[in-house]
Write an enzyme that holds these catalytic residues in place. Sequence first.
Site, short mmCIF file in Angstrom:
data_model
loop_
_atom_site.label_atom_id
_atom_site.label_comp_id
_atom_site.label_asym_id
_atom_site.label_seq_id
_atom_site.Cartn_x
_atom_site.Cartn_y
_atom_site.Cartn_z
N HIS A 222 0.95 -0.99 0.28
CA HIS A 222 -0.41 0.03 -0.39
C HIS A 222 0.42 1.68 0.26
CE1 HIS A 222 -2.84 3.16 1.43
NE2 HIS A 222 -2.74 2.98 2.01
N ASP B 289 7.30 22.85 -25.16
CA ASP B 289 7.11 21.05 -24.52
C ASP B 289 8.48 21.52 -23.48
OD1 ASP B 289 7.83 18.97 -24.43
OD2 ASP B 289 6.15 18.83 -26.42
N TRP C 152 7.57 -0.38 3.88
CA TRP C 152 7.93 0.10 2.44
C TRP C 152 9.35 0.81 3.01
CZ3 TRP C 152 9.60 5.45 1.94
CH2 TRP C 152 8.69 6.36 2.71
N SER D 88 13.93 7.09 -13.17
CA SER D 88 12.66 7.85 -14.01
C SER D 88 11.91 9.13 -12.63
CB SER D 88 11.08 6.68 -13.76
OG SER D 88 9.88 7.34 -13.70
N SER D 89 12.48 9.01 -11.54
CA SER D 89 12.64 9.98 -11.63
C SER D 89 13.73 11.18 -11.65
CB SER D 89 12.53 10.00 -9.84
OG SER D 89 10.75 9.12 -9.23
N HIS E 66 13.38 11.58 4.73
CA HIS E 66 12.64 12.80 4.74
C HIS E 66 12.66 13.98 3.35
CE1 HIS E 66 10.16 14.85 7.36
NE2 HIS E 66 10.68 16.19 7.06
N GLU F 160 12.67 12.94 0.33
CA GLU F 160 11.16 12.42 -0.05
C GLU F 160 10.28 12.70 0.69
OE1 GLU F 160 10.68 10.34 -3.25
OE2 GLU F 160 8.81 9.86 -2.25
N TYR G 66 9.43 16.23 1.65
CA TYR G 66 8.59 16.62 1.45
C TYR G 66 8.51 16.67 -0.45
CZ TYR G 66 9.57 18.79 5.99
OH TYR G 66 9.10 18.90 6.88
N SER H 213 -1.30 27.70 -3.75
CA SER H 213 -0.80 28.70 -4.40
C SER H 213 -1.72 29.29 -5.69
CB SER H 213 1.03 28.85 -3.76
OG SER H 213 0.61 28.81 -2.94
N HIS I 135 14.65 12.40 12.78
CA HIS I 135 13.30 12.56 13.85
C HIS I 135 12.56 10.93 13.57
CE1 HIS I 135 11.21 15.18 10.65
NE2 HIS I 135 11.14 13.88 10.41
N HIS I 136 12.68 10.60 12.87
CA HIS I 136 12.47 9.15 12.43
C HIS I 136 13.09 7.87 13.13
CE1 HIS I 136 10.16 10.87 9.02
NE2 HIS I 136 11.48 11.31 8.52
N THR J 87 5.88 26.90 8.01
CA THR J 87 4.90 26.61 7.61
C THR J 87 3.72 26.71 7.54
OG1 THR J 87 6.60 24.25 7.86
CG2 THR J 87 3.62 23.61 6.83
N LYS K 105 3.32 29.92 5.43
CA LYS K 105 2.89 29.77 4.41
C LYS K 105 1.15 29.37 4.81
CE LYS K 105 3.78 27.38 0.77
NZ LYS K 105 4.42 28.13 0.18
N ARG L 184 1.33 0.33 14.52
CA ARG L 184 0.87 0.93 13.80
C ARG L 184 1.99 -0.49 12.86
NH1 ARG L 184 5.45 4.63 10.55
NH2 ARG L 184 4.65 3.75 8.96
#
Lengths: 303, 538
Positions: free
Chosen positions: B79, B108, B144, B170-171, B254, B256, B258, B269, B303-304, B329, B332, B451
């Site tokens: 998932h 293009d 994951w 790809s990314s 991390h 990732e 963002y 925006s 922090h993870h 943040t 924003k 979890r």
Amino acid sequence: MTSGGIRRSFTAAAALALASFGSVALAAPGPWQLNMERGASTWSPVAYHLNNISLAVCTVIGVLVFGAMFVAMFRFRKSRGAVAEKWSHNTMVEVIWTTIPVLILITLAYLATGGLTSWADTTGSQMTVKVTGYQWKWRYDYVDYMGKSIDKVGFMSKLDTQSDQTRQLGSGMDPFAVKVGDESTYLLNVDKPLVVPVDTKIRFVITSGDVIHSWWVPATGWKIDAIPGIINAAWANFTTPGTYRGQCAELCGQDHGFMPIVVVVKSKADFAKWLAEQETQSTAPAATPQTAQVATPAGGKQG
Amino acid sequence: MSHAATHDHHDDHHGAPKNFFQRWVMSTNHKDIGTLYLIFALTMFFIGGSFAMGIRAELFKPGMQLMQPYFFNQLTTMHALVMIFGAIMPAFVGLGNWMIPLMVGAPDMALPRMNNLSFWILPFAFILMLSTLFMPGGGPAGGWTMYPPLALQSDSLAYVVFAVHLMGISSIMGAINIIATILNMRAPGMDLLKMPVFVWSWLITAFLLIAVMPVLAGAVTMLLTDKYFGTNFFNPGGGGDPVLYQHIFWFFGHPEVYIMILPAFGIISEVVPTFARKPIFGYKAMVFAIACIAFLSFIVWAHHMFAVGLPLGAEIFFMYATMLISVPTGVKVFNWVATMWGGSMTFETPMLFSLAFIILFTIGGFSGLMLALVPADFQYHDTYFVVAHFHYVLVTGALFAIISAAYYWMPKWTGNMYSEFWGKVHFWNSVIWVNVLFFPQHFLGLAGMPRRIPDYNVAFANFNMISSIGGFLFGATQLIFIGVLIHCAFFSKKKATDRVWEGAKGLEWTVPSPAPHHTFEVPPVINDDELAHGHVND
């Protein structure tokens, strides 16, 4: 829902009132519990209060920001004839709403740092217990107590038989029926709990024999990972005798959800008696500590 | 085809190829590739969503009813992998592909053939990864994050690692393309500080992608060599360190996070000023805040890992750095509210999703701030509180922004208006059920539910049942979205105007609806008043 379910809901509602204010040292989670428990150790209120304070701060900010947003949504609607203004900048306002959060953060950081420093201080402990995680059970070895080393007191602690039978796929057994006294202990009970004394600073040294696990009893206020090849340390000083339940908190394979932790906190006298019994039994082969097997990653199978 | 509007004086080869295979498989057109990305993301969203339905069905009540625990672990792992790498990221790349050239006045993408390659890698990567579910040992089941030593016990590791490598390639190619387009292909007069915030957010995101995807590739390659080639990077038996993997992984992980939210900030925006009919408040601050968040994302990874037993100094550093993120943040969020203040608002479907984003993403931000406080995190870590937190920022955050963008630009893509009634039905059902789904998970986590567990104590039964009901209905609601999309693309009778929205500003609204196959073959003349952010001195 059955009538039993309804009854449960009523008791739940009563428990909720108590639980959400955290005035009781909960031994296990309760139905409809909304907030973190206060815990039953000298340190656990640190986590609890920090949780409440930060939640309150966030709630106040949320009410202000979302309030402003809803006011804007009602006052400045085109359908009410609002005409768009042209401005898109206001230095004063921007400075204010950058500075105020910084001040709030400094306050929170101050509180958190103090709590963290006291958590990290494992000096002056009166007892040491070694905790080893295995797929999918825990092992406890008593290392020393009141300055005296303890030999050969150690045992495996795994999910109790009743929970284990009930949790099998298609067992047809009711998880609500798994009880010890009045307490629902489904998946939160073990065959042999860790027994420790009250009012004693206990140092836990925590490691693993295979994959990473995490030893978590919410009543202590913390969890810490059990990692193969690394020994982590943390401490707890329980303030109230009782039975405290927790679970493995790091995914460790198929039975991750089925390796609970139970800590029984006894008075010092009762604990001394229990320890003496264990020491006399320790000649029996059942208590011989298993050597921790080194992780062989390519070998094992999860399934 | 309606391409005739802008370049009927050109030869036939400028139109879309008539041959289906040529048009879609060999495409070098940014709009067609953008469409492919979006369709791929939507497909993956439903595949990943079906895994979530399986998870919520097993968690509907205590006791194991439907599946073995190991299969449950495969579902949670797949998932996450499918939603992150298959749905959210490709959806943003698709939006970037479609809109960035239109927003900066480019004909293009800068590297059209590479664009084709970076899309067509993805279906193969995901077929490879999803095929592991049908193999004898089953799919990946170690989460994951693929933490060793557990991930090394999986038989499908090699497939997953190869799939991750392909997604990474790809990314990276997509990111290079976006940077090259934004820096080289802007129409004369489209200064960097006149670009739409969405383009800015993608420029910064692309740099994050290039910086961290190789780190992920390195981490999973080390897993591969540990399992098959006798290395011991993470094997304590050979002197390795399992925690090293976590440091490397989260140094990718991390940023990732963002990567999945900065383009969402860009979308909000664009949408909020359009429907508030007022220029965005503090344009420069908005751009600077995105850059700040991107920088901070590199120094908060641990922090993870607050519960792995870091030294005290490290815990304090990562706690402070993490808390700091709430300042840009917050800026924003305040600026979006200030954009609405004094505006003249209407509430079409894109605006509704954006407003829901602002409120619900902020709730996810609040729980993020709480999680940053290490002593409290000792309790929150690896519980449903974390699950609630990241689903608030990724579902009601990233996903709601993507849906908002889809409604916002759909008339430009298809030339037709979508059904506003069904759009609102989709919105209200989504916003109600997503909260029924995820809000109780905060309570579950605080009460002590870890979890990634397939079964739980009866104390957690009530909120799990509520959450599952919310989950099923949120999932079902997304079928309405499919209906709206199909209706808009093929059946809607209501033609869209070029500008589509009364308050819309920017170059993408100056081309016809639907956007012709080729646009801006001659660079447009930029009129600052036409741009959403033409006057940057404000």
